[in-house]
Design a protein around this motif. Structure first.
Motif, short mmCIF file in Angstrom:
data_model
loop_
_atom_site.label_atom_id
_atom_site.label_comp_id
_atom_site.label_asym_id
_atom_site.label_seq_id
_atom_site.Cartn_x
_atom_site.Cartn_y
_atom_site.Cartn_z
N GLY A 1 0.82 -1.21 0.00
CA GLY A 1 0.00 0.00 0.00
C GLY A 1 0.85 1.26 0.00
N TRP A 2 1.91 1.26 0.80
CA TRP A 2 2.80 2.43 0.79
C TRP A 2 3.46 2.61 -0.58
N PRO B 1 1.24 10.55 -7.98
CA PRO B 1 1.25 11.08 -9.36
C PRO B 1 -0.14 11.38 -9.90
N LEU B 2 -1.15 10.56 -9.56
CA LEU B 2 -2.50 10.84 -10.05
C LEU B 2 -3.06 12.12 -9.43
N ILE B 3 -2.80 12.34 -8.15
CA ILE B 3 -3.25 13.60 -7.53
C ILE B 3 -2.58 14.79 -8.20
N TRP B 4 -1.29 14.65 -8.46
CA TRP B 4 -0.59 15.75 -9.14
C TRP B 4 -1.15 15.97 -10.54
N LEU B 5 -1.44 14.88 -11.28
CA LEU B 5 -2.01 15.00 -12.64
C LEU B 5 -3.37 15.67 -12.60
N TYR B 6 -4.22 15.28 -11.62
CA TYR B 6 -5.54 15.88 -11.53
C TYR B 6 -5.45 17.36 -11.16
N ARG B 7 -4.56 17.68 -10.24
CA ARG B 7 -4.51 19.04 -9.73
C ARG B 7 -3.89 20.01 -10.73
N TYR B 8 -2.82 19.60 -11.42
CA TYR B 8 -2.07 20.54 -12.24
C TYR B 8 -2.29 20.37 -13.73
N LEU B 9 -3.04 19.31 -14.17
CA LEU B 9 -3.27 19.13 -15.60
C LEU B 9 -4.75 19.06 -15.94
N LEU C 1 3.74 5.41 -5.80
CA LEU C 1 3.93 5.30 -7.24
C LEU C 1 2.69 5.68 -8.05
N LEU C 2 1.48 5.56 -7.47
CA LEU C 2 0.27 5.80 -8.25
C LEU C 2 -0.55 6.96 -7.73
N VAL C 3 -0.86 6.93 -6.41
CA VAL C 3 -1.79 7.92 -5.88
C VAL C 3 -1.21 9.33 -5.96
#
Length: 277
Positions: free
Chosen positions: A76-77, A86-94, A82-84
């Motif tokens: 989980g860590w 980067p996905l948060i960053w993609l949603y927030r900034y793209l 590796l996923l959560v």
């Protein structure tokens, strides 16, 4: 004919409620004929499965607590890193700026263009809407006559009775599984208690009886008749060895010199001085 007047949709036939005698189908003989054999068969099948399930559950709890849970937390860590993130960053900034841009494009560009097209094509749109309405009515009645009515007849006269019988069978099988699972649990616990009792009476109680009635008296006898005399003999031998060693030393080197008395310059008891003397 008015082009703007919509044709009146025919009201769909509401399904008639079934009589009370059809809604509550008698189940007495069928239930009795199905329930008892099914419960006996399911109990015989479920009992070994329940025993195996209890054993596997104990092993699984041990594996989960000491193996799978730490590995799962570590995975989980890793997945969070590796996923959560980067996905948060993609949603927030793209994706969020892209969505705002699309909303602005829709509100400022596409909506005015759509309003202009509707204002220019209103008569043609009404004619096209009337044509589509007529086609929809024709398709509705065609589908109702060719598909809906045969499907309703098939459901009412064939599938519904079969579904009721299958529902009774499934319900009885489910109840039989539940009863068999609970009964198998009782049997498993009873088997465990019987095995524990047998183990106690076969191994623990005989071992306790042997210890209490055989080994303890034998130990006391051995202690009183063997160990204590042996200890006394060993102590006597030790004293004799020490005495022999002392005699040998005296024979070889003579008596040891005694320390000379030391004059402490103290008067004897008869010549004790007093404050007057």
């Amino acid at each position: 004919m008015d082009m703007q007047k919509q044709p009146q949709q025919p009201s769909r036939a509401q399904p008639q409620p079934q009589p009370q005698s059809q809604a509550q189908h008698p189940e007495g003989c069928l239930v009795v004929a199905i329930r008892i054999p099914v419960r006996i068969l399911v109990f015989l099948v479920v009992l070994p499965v329940r025993l195996l399930w209890d054993a596997c559950a104990a092993v699984a709890r041990f594996l989960w607590r000491y193996a799978l849970a730490p590995v799962g937390r570590a995975i989980g860590w890793v997945l969070h890193g590796l996923l959560v993130v980067p996905l948060i960053w993609l949603y927030r900034y793209l994706l969020t700026p892209l969505g705002h841009a699309l909303v602005w494009l829709y509100a400022r560009v596409l909506t005015p263009i759509g309003h202009a097209v509707v204002w220019l094509l209103t008569p043609a749109a009404k004619a096209v809407a009337w044509v589509f309405d007529m086609l929809g009515t024709a398709l509705y009645w065609t589908a109702r006559v060719l598909l809906v009515l045969p499907a309703l007849a098939l459901w009412r006269w064939i599938l519904a009775p079969v579904a009721r019988v299958l529902g009774i069978v499934v319900r009885e099988v489910g109840e039989a599984l539940g009863h068999a699972w609970r009964a198998a649990g009782y049997v498993a616990r009873a088997v465990g208690r019987v095995l524990g009792t047998l183990f106690r009476w076969i191994f623990l109680e005989p071992a306790r009886w042997v210890y209490r009635t055989v080994l303890t008296p034998v130990g006391h006898v051995v202690r009183d008749l063997v160990l204590h005399p042996v200890a006394e003999a060993a102590r006597a031998i030790g004293r004799a060895v020490r005495q022999a060693r002392a005699d040998l030393r005296r024979a070889l080197f003579g008596e040891p010199r005694r320390p000379a008395p030391v004059d402490r310059r103290e008067p004897g008891s008869r010549d004790t001085r007093t404050l007057d003397g």
